[in-house]
Motif scaffolding. Structure first.
Motif, mmCIF file in Angstrom:
data_model
loop_
_atom_site.group_PDB
_atom_site.id
_atom_site.type_symbol
_atom_site.label_atom_id
_atom_site.label_comp_id
_atom_site.label_asym_id
_atom_site.label_seq_id
_atom_site.Cartn_x
_atom_site.Cartn_y
_atom_site.Cartn_z
ATOM 1 N N HIS A 209 0.840 -1.204 0.000
ATOM 2 C CA HIS A 209 0.000 0.000 0.000
ATOM 3 C C HIS A 209 0.874 1.253 0.000
ATOM 4 C CE1 HIS A 209 -2.801 3.075 1.595
ATOM 5 N NE2 HIS A 209 -3.733 2.348 1.013
ATOM 6 N N TYR B 53 0.389 3.963 -2.767
ATOM 7 C CA TYR B 53 -0.332 5.170 -2.337
ATOM 8 C C TYR B 53 0.487 6.094 -1.424
ATOM 9 C CZ TYR B 53 -4.319 2.503 -4.073
ATOM 10 O OH TYR B 53 -5.174 1.778 -4.855
ATOM 11 N N HIS C 70 -4.272 0.408 -11.477
ATOM 12 C CA HIS C 70 -4.602 1.666 -10.797
ATOM 13 C C HIS C 70 -4.467 2.864 -11.739
ATOM 14 C CE1 HIS C 70 -4.707 4.800 -7.751
ATOM 15 N NE2 HIS C 70 -3.524 5.223 -8.157
ATOM 16 N N PRO D 191 -9.254 1.427 -3.778
ATOM 17 C CA PRO D 191 -8.181 0.551 -3.282
ATOM 18 C C PRO D 191 -8.643 -0.868 -2.951
ATOM 19 C CG PRO D 191 -7.992 2.706 -2.285
ATOM 20 C CD PRO D 191 -9.263 2.723 -3.070
ATOM 21 N N SER E 70 -9.434 6.531 1.792
ATOM 22 C CA SER E 70 -8.422 7.438 1.263
ATOM 23 C C SER E 70 -7.231 7.489 2.212
ATOM 24 C CB SER E 70 -9.000 8.849 1.080
ATOM 25 O OG SER E 70 -9.469 9.350 2.318
ATOM 26 N N ASN E 71 -6.208 8.219 1.799
ATOM 27 C CA ASN E 71 -4.968 8.265 2.580
ATOM 28 C C ASN E 71 -5.075 9.072 3.863
ATOM 29 O OD1 ASN E 71 -3.423 6.586 1.064
ATOM 30 N ND2 ASN E 71 -2.115 8.156 0.176
#
Length: 602
Positions: free
Chosen positions: A75, A79, A111, A118, A467-468
């Motif tokens: 990940h 990301y 992606h 994700p 989301s991040n």
């Protein structure tokens, strides 16, 4: 037909074997020269792939090592955020980024082209793993048919498809599963006398996957060096394989770690040449693999353990035609499996994933065990009564095949269903968490603290965050080992040595987060709590349950019915808790804050 003639028909003749070995396995369903019906390669691949896709979609993550050592750094690569374990610290450098990249490059392309959620990337990678596993299995099936015969081949195929062990291992993002794929290819190539491919597949398995998988290649090397005396071919392909795989691997890992790194060597040094080795992570008794093997393969595993004794009895009392000289002896061809058992059964530190590389061979050995039972049964019946005459032992013992497939297949499916129904809840709740973040339009301008306490080992990965700006945080629990910490937000984060890492699994208090700052908590409610592990789900003044799913309470469930699912019966003997997603009441207005902000700005 005289008794000796009947007994010689226990084995396919040399002429028939040569015809069989020359057959192309391509039609959906074919019939061998002995009248046996078996699936062609195309059909076998479709059946295997269907089973593996079921694993990719419905199996949960059974080992936290998969989450924190592989999904989390992956990940980060995709990301820019994720959890880092001490194995990825440049100070220790036990894990290879090359292994991650061969999975993440296709994921990155997916992606880039489609910009998916994700969660879809997570399942895309799992499906890729499933395809790789199915390809290795069908190649194994094809060469088992040629080496051991159609009957053993088709039994092996059935057990591969229906066993819960393969259901668990096939889509797992673990080096042991990766080694299972490649070691299966190597052994199949060995059975097909394609030694170059066997060496190359073993090298990939060892260098990119798990270094200890070299043990499975030892019988292949011994045959080439001792029996065939092909030293030059062996050395040539070892050098070619090592160069092709190791050179780019060292380059990639050294680039990420910021120093010269040979990850396979580091992991061998840590596990073999340190005073503690891996035993600081817990030890298990000798019976651990016996119990685990029965759960994952039921009587197939018992048969795999019994197979050498059964082969000895057949050799001792059944006067049958010997195997063709082109075939390896049973003792030699099954040597990788029993060599693996010998080494890993004796290790104090035991984990389920340590047996993954030999799972297909367990299915093969179990099939051979059934075959030996049929031969012994046929021999004894023909001795007792001359009325029981059959052209071939399989024609008279078809009921044994039928009941073996019925019982072992039923138990395998039952076990897989029990795993899904009992333990899939963390995946369900986290999928809902992902939807929650999208539906409620939670602001991406603030960090959302997603907290886990005692459930840290069941967290499926940051791929389930919307989301991040969702950050994983740890609450103090009864667990006293070392937890991961986030990768630094830095261009060269993988090469920076972070403080508070150790290789002794000592607890690091710096990991813990304050409860009152948690926006969400992932928690299991089974009516058990301690001072360090309060039942957050019952703290109604502080938290509210917004998502929930059933989770098996194994301590309060019947041992058989928690292990195997029986429709309309199991629920009467099993107790379930609630796997909950909790939201902090004082932060319930988070979704509204974004809307208010948009109104004011307009």
């Amino acid at each position: 037909m005289a008794p000796n003639q009947r007994q010689r028909q226990l084995f396919i003749s040399k002429k028939e074997l040569k015809k069989l070995n020359g057959r192309r396995f391509s039609k959906p369903e074919e019939t061998s020269d002995t009248g046996l019906i078996y699936p062609g390669v195309d059909t076998a691949f479709k059946l295997l792939l269907s089973a593996r896709f079921c694993s990719a979609i419905w199996s949960h993550i059974t080992d936290c090592d998969e989450t924190y050592n592989y999904w989390e750094p992956s990940h980060y690569l995709l990301y820019g955020s994720g959890q880092q374990t001490w194995e990825y610290s440049p100070q220790y450098a036990l894990r290879s980024y090359m292994y991650l990249l061969i999975h993440m490059v296709p994921a990155k392309l997916y992606h880039y082209l489609l910009e998916p959620n994700p969660v879809l990337v997570f399942y895309f990678v799992r499906c890729l793993l499933s395809v790789g596993c199915a390809l290795s299995e069908v190649y194994f099936y094809k060469n088992v048919c040629r080496e051991f015969g159609i009957h053993i081949g088709r039994l092996t195929l059935v057990f591969l498809i229906l066993s819960s062990g393969m259901y668990i291992a096939s889509a797992a993002f673990l080096p042991s599963s990766f080694s299972m794929y490649l070691s299966t290819v190597a052994i199949a190539a060995w059975y097909g006398r394609r030694y170059e491919l066997a060496i190359f597949a073993t090298a990939i398995s060892v260098l990119l996957g798990w270094p200890f998988a070299a043990l499975l290649g030892l019988p292949i090397a011994m045959e080439m060096l001792i029996h065939k005396k092909e030293w030059s071919k062996f050395i040539k392909w070892v050098i070619i394989s090592g160069t092709v795989i190791l050179v780019p691997m060292i380059w990639v890992d050294s680039m990420y770690y910021g120093k010269l790194v040979i990850a396979p060597l580091n992991i061998i040094i840590y596990n073999v040449f340190t005073n503690h080795g891996p035993n600081i992570y817990g030890t298990e008794p000798f019976s651990y693999y016996i119990c685990n093997g029965f759960l994952n393969f039921n009587f197939v595993f018992i048969g795999a353990l019994w197979a050498p004794f059964g082969l000895f009895l057949v050799w001792l009392i059944v006067p049958a035609r010997p195997r063709d000289r082109l075939c390896l002896s049973y003792w030699y061809s099954l040597a990788p499996l029993y060599l693996w058992f010998l080494v890993f059964f004796l290790q104090p530190h035991k984990e389920e994933r340590f047996l993954f590389p030999v799972y297909p061979m367990i299915c093969l050995a179990g099939s051979i065990a059934i075959d030996t039972i049929q031969k012994l049964y046929f021999f004894i019946r023909t001795k007792l009564s001359s009325l029981h005459i059959a052209y071939h032992y399989l024609q008279y013992t078809v009921h044994i095949t039928f009941f073996a497939i019925l019982i072992c297949g039923f138990l395998g499916i039952s076990r897989s269903l029990a795993i899904y129904k009992g333990y899939y809840a963390p995946m369900e709740v986290m999928i809902d968490t992902n939807k929650l973040g999208l539906e409620r339009e939670i602001s991406k301008d603030i960090n959302i603290n997603f907290c886990i306490g005692k459930e840290w080992h069941r967290f499926p990965s940051s791929f389930f965050f919307p989301s991040n700006n969702w950050k994983l945080q740890y609450l103090r629990s009864e667990f006293k080992g070392q937890l991961p910490q986030p990768f630094l937000v830095h261009e060269n984060a993988t090469s920076i040595i972070q403080p508070y890492f150790n290789d002794m699994n000592r607890e690091e208090p710096t990991r813990y987060f304050s409860l009152d700052k948690c926006h969400f908590i992932l928690d299991l409610d089974i009516d058990i709590e301690t001072i360090l592990e309060p039942n957050y789900s019952r703290l109604n003044d502080n938290f509210t349950i917004i998502r929930s799913s059933k989770f098996l309470n194994s301590a309060r469930s019947h041992r058989f019915f928690r292990a195997f699912y029986i429709p309309f019966v199991s629920h009467k003997f099993c107790t379930y808790g609630s796997y909950n997603l909790l939201q902090n009441i004082k932060f319930k207005s988070i979704p509204l804050l974004l809307k208010e902000k948009n109104i004011k700005s307009s």
